[in-house]
Every structure is written in structure tokens, then in C-alpha cells.
Design an enzyme around this catalytic site. Structure first.
Site, PDB file in Angstrom:
ATOM      1  N   CYS A   2       0.841  -1.196   0.000  1.00 42.02           N
ATOM      2  CA  CYS A   2       0.000   0.000   0.000  1.00 42.02           C
ATOM      3  C   CYS A   2       0.877   1.247   0.000  1.00 42.02           C
ATOM      4  O   CYS A   2       2.031   1.214   0.384  1.00 42.02           O
ATOM      5  CB  CYS A   2      -0.875   0.006   1.240  1.00 42.02           C
ATOM      6  N   ARG A  27       3.842   0.695  -7.497  1.00 43.70           N
ATOM      7  CA  ARG A  27       3.952  -0.449  -6.590  1.00 43.70           C
ATOM      8  C   ARG A  27       2.776  -1.393  -6.733  1.00 43.70           C
ATOM      9  O   ARG A  27       2.822  -2.495  -6.214  1.00 43.70           O
ATOM     10  CB  ARG A  27       3.979   0.051  -5.146  1.00 43.70           C
ATOM     11  N   TRP A  74      -3.469  -2.193  -1.613  1.00 42.52           N
ATOM     12  CA  TRP A  74      -3.252  -3.483  -2.287  1.00 42.52           C
ATOM     13  C   TRP A  74      -3.889  -4.510  -1.374  1.00 42.52           C
ATOM     14  O   TRP A  74      -3.401  -4.798  -0.296  1.00 42.52           O
ATOM     15  CB  TRP A  74      -1.760  -3.732  -2.446  1.00 42.52           C
ATOM     16  N   ASN A  98      -0.799   0.236   6.278  1.00 37.82           N
ATOM     17  CA  ASN A  98      -0.041  -0.586   5.338  1.00 37.82           C
ATOM     18  C   ASN A  98       0.472  -1.778   6.128  1.00 37.82           C
ATOM     19  O   ASN A  98       1.097  -1.615   7.162  1.00 37.82           O
ATOM     20  CB  ASN A  98       1.136   0.215   4.762  1.00 37.82           C
ATOM     21  N   GLY A  99       0.139  -2.992   5.683  1.00 35.45           N
ATOM     22  CA  GLY A  99       0.612  -4.188   6.396  1.00 35.45           C
ATOM     23  C   GLY A  99      -0.564  -5.087   6.741  1.00 35.45           C
ATOM     24  O   GLY A  99      -1.603  -5.047   6.093  1.00 35.45           O
ATOM     25  N   GLU A 476      15.617 -16.158 -14.407  1.00 36.11           N
ATOM     26  CA  GLU A 476      15.276 -14.733 -14.444  1.00 36.11           C
ATOM     27  C   GLU A 476      14.580 -14.376 -15.755  1.00 36.11           C
ATOM     28  O   GLU A 476      13.597 -13.637 -15.772  1.00 36.11           O
ATOM     29  CB  GLU A 476      16.531 -13.884 -14.235  1.00 36.11           C
ATOM     30  N   LYS A 480      10.758 -12.784 -15.968  1.00 32.07           N
ATOM     31  CA  LYS A 480      10.461 -11.521 -16.658  1.00 32.07           C
ATOM     32  C   LYS A 480       9.314 -11.699 -17.630  1.00 32.07           C
ATOM     33  O   LYS A 480       8.411 -10.894 -17.721  1.00 32.07           O
ATOM     34  CB  LYS A 480      11.722 -11.050 -17.389  1.00 32.07           C
ATOM     35  N   GLU A 483       5.878 -12.341 -15.835  1.00 32.61           N
ATOM     36  CA  GLU A 483       5.235 -11.255 -15.081  1.00 32.61           C
ATOM     37  C   GLU A 483       4.784 -10.106 -15.970  1.00 32.61           C
ATOM     38  O   GLU A 483       3.899  -9.359 -15.573  1.00 32.61           O
ATOM     39  CB  GLU A 483       6.124 -10.762 -13.946  1.00 32.61           C
ATOM     40  N   HIS A 499      15.193 -35.185 -18.263  1.00 35.41           N
ATOM     41  CA  HIS A 499      14.667 -35.864 -17.066  1.00 35.41           C
ATOM     42  C   HIS A 499      13.213 -35.502 -16.809  1.00 35.41           C
ATOM     43  O   HIS A 499      12.770 -35.412 -15.670  1.00 35.41           O
ATOM     44  CB  HIS A 499      15.536 -35.496 -15.862  1.00 35.41           C
ATOM     45  N   LYS A 598       4.992  -3.758  -6.660  1.00 34.14           N
ATOM     46  CA  LYS A 598       6.440  -3.558  -6.786  1.00 34.14           C
ATOM     47  C   LYS A 598       7.160  -4.057  -5.537  1.00 34.14           C
ATOM     48  O   LYS A 598       8.257  -4.570  -5.617  1.00 34.14           O
ATOM     49  CB  LYS A 598       6.758  -2.080  -6.995  1.00 34.14           C
TER      50      LYS A 598
HETATM   51  C1  AGP Z   1      10.841  -8.836 -10.048  1.00 35.86           C
HETATM   52  O1  AGP Z   1      10.645  -8.556 -11.431  1.00 35.86           O
HETATM   53  C2  AGP Z   1       9.552  -8.935  -9.306  1.00 35.86           C
HETATM   54  N1  AGP Z   1       8.865  -7.704  -9.364  1.00 35.86           N
HETATM   55  C3  AGP Z   1       9.696  -9.543  -7.941  1.00 35.86           C
HETATM   56  O2  AGP Z   1      10.096 -10.882  -8.117  1.00 35.86           O
HETATM   57  C4  AGP Z   1      10.714  -8.883  -6.977  1.00 35.86           C
HETATM   58  O3  AGP Z   1      12.031  -9.138  -7.431  1.00 35.86           O
HETATM   59  C5  AGP Z   1      10.552  -9.521  -5.591  1.00 35.86           C
HETATM   60  O4  AGP Z   1       9.259  -9.227  -5.141  1.00 35.86           O
HETATM   61  C6  AGP Z   1      11.582  -9.020  -4.575  1.00 35.86           C
HETATM   62  O5  AGP Z   1      11.412  -7.632  -4.383  1.00 35.86           O
HETATM   63  P1  AGP Z   1      12.590  -6.858  -3.616  1.00 35.86           P
HETATM   64  O6  AGP Z   1      13.813  -6.966  -4.483  1.00 35.86           O
HETATM   65  O7  AGP Z   1      12.105  -5.449  -3.478  1.00 35.86           O
HETATM   66  O8  AGP Z   1      12.801  -7.536  -2.297  1.00 35.86           O
END
Ligand code: AGP
Length: 603
Positions: A2, A27, A74, A98-99, A476, A480, A483, A499, A598
């Protein structure tokens, strides 16, 4: 995660609050709201959906209020509805949160049994009702806040405003919170992110857990006071100037923040190398010279975890030091074996990821030193770490992390070379310069990667494969694509396909095969296994290689010469562009992908 922004001062609070919330949109959120004081009454305006919906509602009324608190939600507890949006308020207080309040269910039942009414399904409203209950029992506002805060459990940040005064109150436990002031303009600010206050509050303060912040604005001055929960004055806060630049909020000539941030990488690579090898960062890095520990426990989430896998290779191959890499949400509950002489290394762009912070806490409880590789200075991870290695990526607004990954891994490499005692080796600086040059070349040739994307973007599934140092890059690259393009993609060790996963291969599946100069023949034979089953082959591999050109249905030729340790970071930029162009062709929301935030500050 949030977003929170609060203002108290002589001007209309609507402007700074909405500007601050719009900076935090990246975010991820699903509703937004604001509480203002109109004719000395608390008035709450809130709407589900994008911030634009709230702006329209505000513009229809054109309110003026010297004080206000705003929030982008969020959803964690309760559906995405206007009622569940924040702020939550009544005739005395308004609250944003937030939380997560972990004992909200029990408390809500108890309060309902006492006759208190609730308007929403959220855990956050429980704090408002508790606060109001204690206030109605005759406690001061500060005492009521303290009692309510001590009643709830879980990681939370709260900002409170009250009908009776123009004061802002804020406090937190293991969640981001910053308070700010502009003495000249007699303004007090509060937010969940210093970035929201850039250009508004030149001075910012980071309160520690359990410190109540009180912002008071009078006609002649602004005062920020800090109290312990027993209401004695507190000095548990850190001060810093808010020097971040505002231009980070613009996309410039780029269509998306993600594309801008990919293109920023060459310059940021050079800047990081200069910072740690030649300038002020050298001191903290050189403290690692000759350092050894019995085991590095690298812990992170998502892309940061992939960076950890790359760094593990550096620590093991260059320093011959044991390094384990755990996903934070697993590490925190697996009763990890942690012994004296070991170090916890936490990797995080935001420094606010709940699972990662919990692992840091776990290590601290066991007496293990905690180091961070982090982007946000002043974040919770940063403030609680024994040593910090900042990545200086600047604000990363695209939810899909690009430049942060590259700089996290590069920072790990610099740590490795520092331990090895080769920071002064002139070849190090030129090796990193070569990386930035090659990445810059990729940025200028991205059109060719777009042509590859055009060949494959309609395919059903993608398997990214790599061996050795490129194995983490397969993970990675797949993340990418997942997401931002919302397609099924997974990363696999190239030697692992036979395998099981090879059963997936048919003409609807694309194998994005990372073929490095190391183990080249073995990796090519893995690709041939896929080719034999009619999979579509995209090879990211050495240029001018006839065998590869013959084998690949599409080819992203790279120049690996001279890169060696840094070649995984170079390959990864090609995959960043590939994911970006596939997503663009599919028309998804590249900067704010669906369902994602984010920074994931809740479990
Ligand atoms: C990365 O593209 C994602 N948005 C997500 O995996 C992110 O890396 C993960 O949530 C960790 O976030 P941080 O690096 O702020 O801890």
C-alpha cells in the site's frame, strides 16, 4: 504494497497527497482514498480502481483542506471494494494502514461483542475501532494510539488524523514509514516511501518500530515530535536529507518505465563501478578484503533470489566460500541451520519485502551478522542490517525488475573481488566497462530482438534453459516473461530437460536456449534434443557461429569475448528486451502488470 501520503500545513493538502500517491502507483494497488477536513468535519473520499477514479471524485468537489491523509490499497483482507478502501474513519479519527493485523479476526469479534460496528471487511478498520474505544474511555489521542498499537500483532504502519486538531500521527512495526518537514513552508509530511516526498520535504526522518511520530503545524512553525509507547520522548529515529531527484518520475522519451530502466543500465553499471572502486563506496567494500565466513546465507525473493544464485557462483568460484541461496518465504519457516561464523546476506530492491525482512530478523535473533545488497537507502532492511551494499539503481518504477537485478548481481561480484583482494586490479574496472559497453550495444540493437519476439509471441509456452553460470539467467528470463506478458514460462538447467520437461516439447513450445561459450557443445546437444521434437529454438549465444545459426529457428547473437564472470548479466539484458517486446506485442500493462505489486510487504 500500500501507499501512504499525509500532509498538514497552510496549503491545500490535496495536491501533495495526490502527487505523492501517483508516484507510488508503480507499486501496484486496487483502490485509493483520501481523508480531508472540510468545515471541521472529517470527510473521506475513496474509490476502487485506479487513482484516476479518485481524482475525478475529488475534482467534482474541488475541496480545500489544510490537512489530509491519502492511501492506495493493495488488498490483503477483504475484497476490492470502495468500502474496503482506506482511509477508514468515524466522527473522531481517520486511519490509513499498510501491512497486516494478524490478530484482527479475534479482536474484531471481541469488539463486536462489545457493541462496536464495522463498515468494512478489512483488518485495518480494527485499529480504528480500537483507537476510538480507548479514546472514548478518556485516554488522550497519543495514549489511545499507544494502547491500540500494543493490542495488535503483525507488521503494520498507521497514519492517523483527528477531527479535533490539525495533527498527524504515525507509527509502525516492520513496515516502511517516513515523516518529513518543510520548515520554510511550515509543512509536515508522512509517507510509506521517501520518494513520495521528493520535492516537498527536504528533511525526512525514519522512526524505528514502536515510535509514535506527531506532526504539529501552527501558524508560525512546524514541529515533529517522537514518543515511545509509554509517551516518553524518543530519539529512536534517523534523519537524512531527501536528496532524491524528481526527474526519476518521468519516462522521458521511452514508452514504458521498464524500457527506460533497461536502457539506464550501461550508465548505472559504470556509475556503480566508479562508486565502489574509485569513490566513497570503496571504503565499505574494502572492509571485505580477505574476509572469510563459514557460510553465506543468501536470502531473497523473486528476481532478487535469482541475483542471489548468480552471486553464489561468484562466492564459490572466486572465493571458494560456501554460499547457500534460499527463497525467503521458505527460509523463514524451515528452522535453518545457522551457526556462529556465518553471515546472512539479504538481497532486495525495495528493502521492504516482508519475507526477506523476516529472514533478516531470524538471523539477528540467532546472533548472525546481517548484510544487505539493497537499492533503497533508509529502507527497513537497510536500517536493520549490520553492513549495507547499496546498488545505486535509482528509483525502479517498472514492477518487473531489470536494472536492480543487474546491479544486485554486479554488487555481489564487487564484494567477491573485494574479498579476493583484487579491487585494485586494473582489469576489474575495464571488465566492468566492457560489460557496460556490450549492454549499450545490445540497447542499440534491440530492434533485432524485437524481430525475434515477433516470431514467437503467439506461442503457448516457453522453456528458458541454461547451464552453469547461465542457469540463474534461465530462471530470471522466464520470470520476466511471465510477469509482464502473462504467458507460461519456466527456467530449467539445460541438462535437465531429458529428465522430464522434454515431454512438454512440441511445435507450440519455444526453447529460449542460452548457449554460452563454456560447455558449448554439451549445451548444443541439449538444444538438438528439443529440435528433434519440433520445439521452436531461439538461441541466445555466441555470434558468427555456423552450427548455432543452422540449429536455431531464431538467433540472438552476442559477443561474449572478454566478459567471463559478467557474461550472465549481459545475456540477461537480451532476455529483458525479449520479454519486453513479447509483452508489448501482447498488449499487456508492462509497467504495472496485473496482480503484481512492486514491493510485497505482506506475507
Ligand atoms: C521482479 O521482477 C519482481 N517484481 C519480484 O520478483 C521482486 O524481485 C521480488 O518481489 C523481490 O522484491 P525486492 O527486491 O524489493 O525484495
Amino acid at each position: 504494497m500500500c501507499g501512504i501520503v499525509g500532509y498538514s500545513g497552510p496549503n491545500n493538502s490535496v495536491g501533495p497527497i495526490i502527487e505523492g500517491l501517483s508516484r507510488l502507483e508503480y507499486r501496484g494497488y486496487d483502490s485509493a482514498g483520501i481523508c480531508l477536513k472540510i468545515n471541521n468535519e472529517l470527510q473521506i473520499l475513496k474509490k476502487e480502481g485506479k487513482l484516476e477514479n479518485l481524482k475525478e471524485l475529488i475534482n467534482s468537489q474541488k475541496p480545500f483542506s489544510n490537512i489530509g491523509i491519502g492511501h492506495t490499497r493493495w488488498a490483503t483482507h477483504g475484497a476490492v471494494t470502495t468500502d474496503n478502501a482506506h482511509p477508514h474513519g468515524n466522527e473522531i479519527f481517520a486511519v490509513v494502514h499498510n501491512g497486516i493485523i494478524e490478530n484482527a479476526g479475534t479482536l474484531k469479534k471481541e469488539l463486536q461483542a462489545e457493541g462496536f460496528q464495522f463498515k468494512s471487511q478489512t483488518d485495518s478498520e480494527v485499529f480504528l475501532v480500537l483507537l476510538t474505544k480507548f479514546f472514548k474511555q478518556g485516554n488522550s489521542t497519543l495514549k489511545s494510539i499507544s494502547k491500540a498499537f500494543e493490542t495488535i500483532t503483525g507488521n503494520s504502519a498507521f497514519v492517523i488524523m483527528e477531527k479535533a486538531t490539525d495533527k498527524l500521527y504515525a507509527l509502525k512495526r516492520s513496515a516502511p514509514l517516513v515523516v518529513g518537514e518543510n520548515k520554510d513552508l511550515r509543512e509536515a509530511y508522512v509517507s510509506s516511501d521517501p520518494f513520495a516526498l521528493v520535492g516537498f520535504a527536504p528533511k525526512i526522518y525514519f522512526p524505528q518500530d514502536g515510535v509514535i511520530c506527531e506532526g504539529t503545524v501552527t501558524t508560525c512553525e512546524v514541529n515533529l515530535n517522537f514518543y515511545e509507547l509509554d509517551l516518553t520522548p524518543s530519539n529512536r529515529y534517523k534523519f537524512q536529507s531527501n536528496s532524491m531527484s524528481v526527474d526519476a518520475t518521468s519516462k522521458g522519451h521511452y514508452e514504458h518505465y521498464m524500457l527506460k530502466e533497461i536502457h539506464e543500465q550501461p550508465a548505472l553499471i559504470d556509475k556503480l563501478a566508479a562508486f565502489y572502486i574509485k569513490n566513497e563506496g570503496r571504503k565499505v567494500l574494502n572492509e571485505l578484503k580477505g574476509f572469510k565466513c563459514d557460510e553465506w546465507h543468501l536470502t531473497a525473493c523473486g528476481t532478487a533470489w535469482h541475483a542471489g544464485l548468480v552471486i553464489k557462483n561468484y562466492f564459490e568460484q572466486i572465493n571458494r566460500q560456501r554460499a547457500s541461496v534460499d527463497i525467503a518465504s521458505e527460509f523463514r519457516y524451515k528452522n535453518p541451520i545457522l551457526n556462529k561464523g556465518e553471515v546472512g546476506l539479504f538481497i532486495s530492491q525495495s528493502g521492504e519485502t516482508a519475507d526477506t525482512l523476516a529472514c533478516q530478523e531470524l538471523c539477528k535473533e540467532k546472533g548472525i551478522p546481517t548484510y544487505s545488497i539493497v537499492n533503497v537507502e533508509g529502507s527497513t532492511l537497510f536500517r536493520n542490517a549490520d553492513k549495507n551494499f547499496l546498488i545505486h539503481a535509482g528509483v525502479e518504477i517498472g514492477v518487473a525488475s531489470t536494472k536492480a537485478f543487474t546491479l544486485q548481481a554486479l554488487t555481489g561480484y564487487l564484494m567477491s573481488r573485494a574479498m579476493e583482494g583484487t579491487l585494485d586490479d586494473s582489469r576489474l574496472f575495464s571488465e566492468i566497462k566492457l560489460l557496460s559497453t556490450r549492454v549499450a550495444e545490445l540497447c542499440s540493437q534491440a530492434e533485432s530482438i524485437k524481430e525475434v519476439a515477433e516470431k514467437i509471441y503467439t506461442q503457448k509456452g516457453f522453456i528458458f534453459t541454461g547451464r552453469g553460470k547461465y542457469f540463474p539467467i534461465a530462471f530470471e528470463g522466464a520470470l520476466k516473461l511471465k510477469e509482464i506478458a502473462y504467458v507460461h514460462a519456466e527456467g530449467y538447467a539445460a541438462g535437465e530437460l531429458k529428465h522430464g520437461p522434454i515431454a512438454l516439447i512440441d511445435e507450440s513450445i519455444v526453447n529460449i536456449a542460452i548457449v554460452g561459450p563454456e560447455l558449448l557443445e554439451k549445451t548444443i546437444s541439449n538444444v538438438e534434443e528439443v529440435k528433434a521434437r519440433r520445439g521452436f529454438i531461439v538461441i541466445v549465444g555466441p555470434k558468427n557461429h555456423p552450427e548455432i545459426e543452422h540449429l536455431a529457428d531464431a538467433y540472438i547473437p552476442l559477443d561474449f569475448n572478454g566478459l567471463d564472470n559478467l557474461s550472465p548479466l549481459y545475456v540477461n539484458v537480451a532476455l529483458q528486451f525479449l520479454a519486453y517486446h513479447i509483452a508489448k506485442l501482447k498488449g499487456t500493462d508492462i509497467d504495472k502488470p496485473r496482480n503484481l505489486a512492486k514491493s510485497v510487504t505482506v506475507e
